[in-house]
Design an enzyme around this catalytic site. Structure first.
Site: not given
Lengths: 335, 335
Positions: B57, B110, B223
């Site tokens: 990213h 995450d 994504h």
């Protein structure tokens, strides 16, 4: 044609409108002509520096107009030269008595129009104009006799010419010296590119060339001009080795030379891949005994949505090394 | 797979090596783990801010580590979370006694790892850690009861959370206030994206989804997560209108509200097109009586070589408006 656009014929106008909206604090246009783009910062007595060329290469060309770099830029439609009148308008606007330096790429259309603007500025306005061409492309270096005009195309390495000349002008050097420094940077920068995919000019609506799903073209220009070798795509390190060898061999280099490096994405190539390229460049330079004192990485001179990248090396002496460090603040580039 | 890479399994390591080479003056790694990335500038007594997430990213995530913004970042492989141990290593490195704020996107992997790192930091190291999630995506806002966890994905708008929180920390505000400001920015930023092409994760070697030659998908995640509508590609203004309407309706806006705007390229979309988007956004905001006080345009949160863009709006109050202006100097972003 998969693009975020309205009518292709409105592409340039709408893109420029967006730029003036987003950066109204720093830039404006001359005579209500959106294609005549100048910084709002005027520094009295400073040598003015102008550039110009076709659109489709952002941040090149207008992205380098701002504090510590250039003063004005005229842009044409995608991959088209702006007119002599537009360049003259820029020239008149940015001159503050110290004269103006033109820095632009070595393309016939631009040369024709910039030369005409330069003559008009001189005869009609009494503005002294000097010119330095960006002609850094190794792939298009044809055979030429000493004194003949270079066949090399101007590509991403012109960034370094802007950077050094812009710093010199900002330090209030006179036109002779700003030109001397621009010429020195131009003489010491070399670039080599590789393309993986073509790009589509909005008004044309189809790709300028075709290339196989597993192919790359080494040495391709930023308008899709033919390169020097087309072949199967190779691992990154192998591609970098081929490009860098040709760049280094094009100038005489000695052990302990210092360089600034620009790794430039052509449009669709992720930053990730550009840093994989940086890694290999650094290995190769270390082996050659050359020190990279500064890396620039990212999109500096694109070809719309073309995938690929270029490598530019600027060979430094003490003067250029200092100028490279000079601060810059444009809407598109800050240092 | 047309990429400038060597072996896919070396992609992350080689990309990170390139970043440390290019920016060795500003950043370094912790414990020789390339995936633990911290700024070299330490400001004693300052609240530390850490982020992290998958690679692919750039400039998100590590590109926002530097003066005036974040202190450290742990990155995983492409689209993969870094480990709790890596986040803990960052946390220990950047804490200077004032505690640490985690700001990252609302993804389960995450969250799991950052929460574990936060507990270890507290129990094992006595470091107070607070967390603010970036959850700005309008397209993934599912139905939820008050107090329930948001289903919104964290996308490009997290840039504004970093920007405001980073400025607050740099002004030496304490952890409670830096967290309060980060949460306020997170609560007031909304993003909507559109994708035109897929991207290829190097280890996977093929596109994550397919989409027709003339199709776009509104609301797609970074994504490749499904969006809310797939259809034929439309003129830029129409696409912007659809996206912006949903963004504005998602928050209550009043006449004379002020916003900061981020137009973010997903990877392969030229800057030119992003400025065509800016032009339309400005028209629509003017019509709604909303003033854009600042535009950010370019690649801020990409999805490898995906074509498309997102629009983020941060609704400003006086405090956020001041923080947005605070200077920043990271290798990837300067203001």
């Amino acid at each position: 044609m998969k693009k975020i656009i309205n009518k292709p014929e409105d592409y340039l106008k709408e893109m420029l409108e967006g730029i003036y909206i987003a950066h109204s604090d720093q830039v404006t246009c001359v005579n209500n002509d959106l294609q005549c783009y100048v910084t709002k910062t005027k520094k009295e007595g400073k040598v003015g520096i102008a550039t110009g060329g076709g659109s489709g290469h952002l941040p090149l060309f207008l992205g380098y107009v701002g504090d510590g770099m250039l003063d004005g830029c005229s842009v044409g439609d995608v991959f088209q030269s702006p007119s002599a009148d537009q360049m003259l308008a820029i020239t008149k606007e940015i001159d503050s008595g110290a004269g103006v330096l033109y820095i632009y790429g070595n393309y016939n259309g631009d040369i024709f129009n910039f030369d005409m603007a330069s003559e008009m500025a001189d005869f009609e306005e009494g503005i002294r104009v000097e010119t330095v061409l960006g002609a850094d492309d190794v792939a298009s270096a044809g055979p030429s006799e000493p004194g003949e005009k270079s066949t090399r195309r101007g590509v991403a390495g012109i960034f370094f010419v802007y950077k050094c000349a812009g710093a010199a002008a900002d330090q209030m050097l006179d036109l002779d010296n700003v030109k001397r420094i621009a010429q020195k940077a131009a003489d010491n920068v070399r670039t080599m590119g590789v393309a993986l995919t073509p790009c589509i000019v909005p008004r044309v609506g189809k790709a300028g060339f075709s290339i196989g799903e597993d192919e790359m073209e080494i040495g391709m220009g930023i308008h899709g001009e033919s390169g020097i070798r087309r072949g199967k795509i190779e691992p990154a390190d192998q591609i970098v080795d081929e490009m860098l060898t040709q760049i280094i061999e094009d100038l005489p280099y000695n052990k302990n030379d210092e360089v600034a490096v620009l790794v430039n994405g052509l449009g669709a190539t992720p930053l990730d891949e550009q840093y994989i390229v940086v890694r290999r460049i650094n290995q190769k330079l270390e082996t050659a005994g050359i020190t990279a004192v500064k890396y620039y990485v990212g999109e500096y001179a694109t070809a719309l949505e073309m995938a690929g990248f270029s490598i530019s090396l600027l060979k430094l002496d003490d003067e250029l090394k200092e100028l490279i460090k000079h601060p810059v603040n444009t809407p598109f580039f800050k240092q």
